[in-house]
Structure formats: structure tokens, C-alpha cells
Write a protein that holds these residues in place. Structure first.
Motif, PDB file in Angstrom:
ATOM      1  N   UNK A 321     -92.838 103.727  84.080  1.00  0.00           N
ATOM      2  CA  UNK A 321     -91.906 103.963  85.200  1.00  0.00           C
ATOM      3  C   UNK A 321     -90.457 104.026  84.716  1.00  0.00           C
ATOM      4  N   UNK A 322     -90.140 103.234  83.707  1.00  0.00           N
ATOM      5  CA  UNK A 322     -88.774 103.286  83.154  1.00  0.00           C
ATOM      6  C   UNK A 322     -88.447 104.678  82.627  1.00  0.00           C
ATOM      7  N   UNK A 323     -89.457 105.373  82.088  1.00  0.00           N
ATOM      8  CA  UNK A 323     -89.210 106.714  81.537  1.00  0.00           C
ATOM      9  C   UNK A 323     -88.834 107.708  82.633  1.00  0.00           C
ATOM     10  N   UNK A 324     -89.210 107.423  83.882  1.00  0.00           N
ATOM     11  CA  UNK A 324     -88.807 108.333  84.970  1.00  0.00           C
ATOM     12  C   UNK A 324     -87.679 107.719  85.815  1.00  0.00           C
ATOM     13  N   UNK A 325     -87.045 106.693  85.255  1.00  0.00           N
ATOM     14  CA  UNK A 325     -85.834 106.159  85.889  1.00  0.00           C
ATOM     15  C   UNK A 325     -86.064 105.120  86.966  1.00  0.00           C
ATOM     16  N   UNK A 326     -87.259 104.521  86.993  1.00  0.00           N
ATOM     17  CA  UNK A 326     -87.550 103.491  88.007  1.00  0.00           C
ATOM     18  C   UNK A 326     -87.781 102.153  87.311  1.00  0.00           C
ATOM     19  N   UNK A 327     -86.968 101.164  87.662  1.00  0.00           N
ATOM     20  CA  UNK A 327     -87.135  99.811  87.123  1.00  0.00           C
ATOM     21  C   UNK A 327     -87.899  98.972  88.138  1.00  0.00           C
ATOM     22  N   UNK A 328     -88.998  98.386  87.704  1.00  0.00           N
ATOM     23  CA  UNK A 328     -89.798  97.523  88.587  1.00  0.00           C
ATOM     24  C   UNK A 328     -89.550  96.069  88.203  1.00  0.00           C
TER      25      UNK A 328
END
Length: 547
Positions: A321-328
């Protein structure tokens, strides 16, 4: 927030200050019905007035059986206004489970809202006062609409004692019968106060409420937090419209369980296979455009915070998800501790952990590594179960979570498993399945996993397939799953190595009783059905077995 003591105080503040602001957006047959703070307040007061007119004993238990919708939140407000105690019930429960909760909780009335199949649940409701909502096609007892059209609004809301019982939340339970967790109003306000101090969500945010409000996490982090922040709530109309409804809402904060994050990834990879996605993200000009487009399509373009909880989330998925700009931000909490336990936050987010302890929270680990917790919003006991309550607290008043964990040198907690989930192979060695399941979940062909092994020499993995997995041939599936196991096994202890992968014929879901309403796998139920086959599966020649 100092003058705001209760969730009801919080709502009344926004109703007073922003009466004409949209509070609730309810989709019905493709159209949005909206309620301002003032309109919702009037409806809640009329329902509260009707509840008062029933002359029920003081502080009666009022049940609420509904999927998330505008009327769930209005009912919650009405129950508070009438100074009663709410008993939320999962909308997917069968008639026997509904009956068990209604009888155990001694509910005097029930509000019946939006449901998928009320006919099959109807028999579970005893002869108590009923309010139903015609908008959702339910006509039982007194109609909500009749009360709104003909009733008078409650003119005087009683002062609420902050230490009074606010709600009894029946745990979804991966094992055994549900227990009624008692929380006071102070518990909710204390939890929100700490949460609000650490998570800087703007006032009047947009929230999307879809995980069951009968569960403590959604009730607190979305429902109750929304009252305090003056949120505008949107809801999905159905499973079919979920993606479209979320995309339209674009919430400022989003909470999901691992299964949802996996599903989102699956949908993206259907349109952009990993090779293509990686290629596009490596082109500087396209990178930000692709990320923006994906976040917009998921409905997360405005999300300041994306949280995950209820079960462990694979580190590999969070990295993806970090690779598509989303931090969980992964969090950890329980019904009993009013979700005030651990959380990752901006500036303190370590993938693979559930974060550091919240302020005002004390934690210790037992000799066996069990996580034990004490905080200012701990539950007041299980309803009508003093013996069970006494057993879950240690001599120092710490709640025994049943989860095992380890802290690293920076104070981040990693959940290493659940004590009750551990099983023993016939070699006499104990195995904690959770870490193994997390590693296996890196394979995107897998939807759900349950690692088992009672009575056989080595553990086996029971799995259900994702949509990506279902689209593959048996040969390709077997090859990919075998590779995953072969990559994982060298890192495991000898007695932990996975011997077989068994692909289940049917999904595990709420309807067949194999997952909880928050989509956690019910290990006991799965074992009960399949344990008789472990030995024969183990003895088969193939590494991957199709049930």
C-alpha cells in the motif's frame, strides 16, 4: 471538549451550532436521503418520547438490530435521550443467536432497522415492544415513520449520570457464546478523549460507516468519534454499491479490517497486474498520477488516516500500500478495553507492529507473554457473569487479553499469537498459527487461512481462494502455493513446517458461521467440521489438495 462529557452532549453541541449542516446521508434505491443535525435531532427526540411513553422501568435495555444506516445513529441518540441502555445486535446473526442475546440482556424493546433478511431472523424476537422502519421494508410493531409523523418531540432531556451504564456490547466471539461487555458513558468519553488527543481529525469530517456499529471499534472510532467531531456520515447501500458509495464519500478517516485491505488490493491487481503496476510506478511522470487515480477510485483521496484492526495485517500488504501512496496504521484493542490499547500513528508507525500504548494505558506481559492491560475506560464486567469477570482480571487488576505479544526496544508491540489458538501436533509440540498465517497471506491467491494440525505430525494450511486465485488453473494454483510454502518453511522450526495446503470448496463467511461479523476466522468452528479429515489429507501424495 471540556464541557462535552457525553456522546449526547457532543451531538447537541453540533445541533445547536450547525443545525442546518448535513449530518447523515442515507442511500436508498440509488438516491441519497439526507438529515441535517436539526432534522436528526427532531427524529431522535420523537423516538425518545415514544420510548418514554412506554413507561418502561428506569434505565431499561433497548436493543438495536440493524445494519449501519442513518437510523442506527438516530436510534442510538434516542436511547440516550430517553436515558436507557443500548443493546446493539449484529445484523447478520440468526434467529437463535438474536433470541439468546435479547433474553440474556433482558431487553424491554427493540428497534429493527435495515436488514438483508429479516424474515429469517423474525422468530428470534420475543414478545417485547418493537419499533420498525418502513423505509427498509420492515413492518413490525410501531412504525418509526408513524412516530415521526404523529408523535411529539421530547422537550426535556434528563441529565445523564456519566457513570451510568451506557451500553452492553455482546462480543462477536471466535470461541464460545457471546458475552455482554458492560461500558459506562464515562468509558466512552474517556476513550474518545485520549483518541482525540492523539489523532488530529478535523472538525466536521466526512466518515463512511460500514463495519458493524454493533462492534466496539466501529462504534467508537467512527460512530462515537463522529458525534464528537460533528461528522457527516455516509453509508453503503449494499455490497454491490459499496465501492461506488465509498468513492463518492471520500472520507477523511477510514477504518478497515485485513480482509477489506486484501479485497482492495485484489481489485487493483485485477485492473493493473503487479508487473504492469510496478512498471507504471517506476516512471516519474506517471507515478503521482497513478497513485492519485488509485486513491480516488478506492475512495481514499482525502483520508488523513487509514487504520486497520481486529486481526493482524501482513507487513507485505502494508508495504504494498505504501507503494501506491497509502499509509496504513495498525491498531490493537478489544471490546473490554474500549479499544484503548495500542496504535501506530504518524511519526511513530512501525510496520509489523500494532504500535505503542495509548496515553493513560498501563501494560504488562505475564511470564507466558500474555498481554495484560489496565486503562481508565476498562469495562465494568460481563453482564450477569461475575465469576467469568473475576477470572479475566489478575491480582493487580490488569485485564488478561488472551493475546501474546513482544515489545521491541522502541516500545512497539508485536502480537505473536493467541493463547487459545495454539495447538499441539502429535509430536507433542505447541504451534502458534498466527505468525505462519500472516506469512502465507503474502500469496494473493489466498483469501483466508487457518493453519491447523491437531493429531497429525506436521501442520497443514486450510485456505479459501481470492478472486485472483479462482481465475487460475489448478496447475498454476498448485505451483504458486507450493512455491509459497517452500519459501516459508526454511524460516520455521522443524515442528512448524507446513506439510500440505488444502483448498476449501466453499468460502468461510458469517452466513455459514465460519467467520465473525468482523470477518475473523472462527477457528473452533472450522476445526469442528474438518478435523476428521486432517489425517487423510496429511497422507495424500499431493502438496496442494483440492477439497
Amino acid at each position: 471538549m471540556s464541557e462535552i462529557q457525553t456522546p449526547l452532549d457532543a451531538f447537541l453541541k453540533w445541533e445547536r451550532e450547525t443545525p442546518n449542516k448535513i449530518f447523515l446521508k442515507q442511500p436508498v434505491k440509488g438516491k441519497q436521503i439526507t438529515y441535517t443535525f436539526l432534522e436528526a435531532g427532531i427524529e431522535a427526540r420523537k423516538i425518545a418520547s415514544y420510548l418514554v411513553s412506554l413507561n418502561l422501568p428506569k434505565r431499561s435495555h433497548i436493543a438495536l438490530l440493524s445494519k449501519n444506516c442513518a437510523h442506527w445513529l438516530m436510534s442510538d441518540l434516542a436511547i440516550m435521550m430517553a436515558n436507557h441502555v443500548s443493546i446493539p445486535i449484529y445484523p447478520t446473526l440468526n434467529d437463535a443467536s438474536i433470541k439468546q442475546i435479547l433474553e440474556h440482556s433482558e431487553s424491554k424493546a427493540i428497534i429493527i432497522g435495515k436488514l438483508d433478511n429479516f424474515k429469517s431472523q423474525k422468530e428470534g424476537i420475543p414478545n417485547i415492544q418493537k419499533i420498525s422502519i418502513d423505509l427498509y421494508g420492515v413492518n413490525e410493531g410501531k412504525l418509526w415513520e408513524d412516530i415521526i409523523n404523529k408523535g411529539e418531540a421530547l422537550t426535556e432531556i434528563q441529565t445523564i449520570n456519566i457513570d451510568d451504564l451506557h451500553t452492553i456490547i455482546y462480543t462477536s466471539g471466535t470461541t464460545g457464546s457471546p458475552k455482554g461487555v458492560m461500558h459506562t458513558i464515562r468509558n466512552f468519553s474517556e476513550s474518545i478523549s485520549v483518541f482525540n488527543g492523539a489523532v488530529k481529525i478535523q472538525d466536521n469530517p466526512s466518515f463512511f460507516s460500514y463495519l458493524p456499529l454493533a462492534h466496539v471499534a466501529e462504534r467508537m472510532a467512527i460512530g462515537t468519534m463522529g458525534f464528537y467531531k460533528g461528522a457527516e456520515f455516509s453509508f453503503p447501500e449494499s455490497l454491490e454499491t459499496f465501492a461506488k458509495d465509498l468513492e463518492r464519500c471520500q472520507p477523511h478517516s477510514f477504518f478497515a479490517v485485513p480482509r477489506i485491505w486484501t479485497k482492495f488490493q485484489e481489485k487493483i491487481l485485477e485492473k493493473f497486474p503487479q508487473k504492469k503496476l510496478s512498471f507504471l510506478l517506476n516512471i516519474p511522470i506517471l507515478n503521482s498520477l497513478i497513485k492519485k487515480k488509485l486513491k480516488q477510485k478506492l475512495g481514499l483521496a482525502r483520508a488523513q488516516y487509514c487504520f486497520s484492526g481486529a486481526a493482524p495485517l501482513a507487513s507485505s500488504l502494508m508495504e504494498w500500500y505504501k507503494t501506491i501512496g497509502i499509509t496504513i496504521y495498525q491498531a490493537y484493542g478489544m471490546t473490554e478495553d474500549c479499544i484503548l490499547s495500542h496504535c501506530n500513528l504518524p511519526g511513530a508507525n512501525k510496520i509489523g507492529t500494532v504500535g505503542k500504548t495509548w496515553p493513560n494505558t498501563k501494560i504488562k506481559l505475564s511470564e507466558e507473554g500474555e498481554i495484560r492491560i489496565k486503562n481508565p475506560c476498562m469495562f465494568k464486567g460481563y453482564y450477569k457473569a461475575p465469576d467469568i469477570t473475576a477470572n479475566v482480571f489478575d491480582d493487580e487488576g490488569y485485564f488478561k487479553t488472551g493475546d501474546k505479544g513482544e515489545y521491541d526496544h522502541d516500545g512497539f508491540l508485536t502480537i505473536t499469537g493467541r493463547a487459545k489458538d495454539e495447538f499441539k501436533t502429535d509430536k507433542g509440540k505447541y504451534i502458534s498459527p498466527s505468525p505462519i498465517e500472516l506469512e502465507l497471506s503474502k500469496n494473493t491467491d489466498i483469501e483466508q487461512i487457518c493453519v491447523v494440525g491437531t493429531g497429525i505430525p506436521q501442520p497443514i494450511a486450510l485456505i479459501t481462494l481470492s478472486e485472483l486465485g479462482r481465475a487460475k488453473s489448478k496447475e498454476d494454483l498448485s505451483k504458486g502455493l507450493t512455491e509459497t510454502v517452500n519459501q516459508l518453511n526454511p524460516s520455521l522450526e522443524k515442528h512448524e513446517k507446513i506439510e500440505k495446503v488444502v483448498i476449501m470448496k466453499e468460502d468461510w463467511n458469517v452466513d455459514n458461521g465460519l467467520t465473525t461479523p468482523t470477518l475473523k476466522v472462527k477457528r473452533n468452528s472450522i476445526e469442528k467440521i474438518h478435523q476428521q479429515f486432517y489425517k487423510s489429507w496429511f497422507e495424500m501424495d499431493d502438496k496442494v489438495i483440492f477439497e
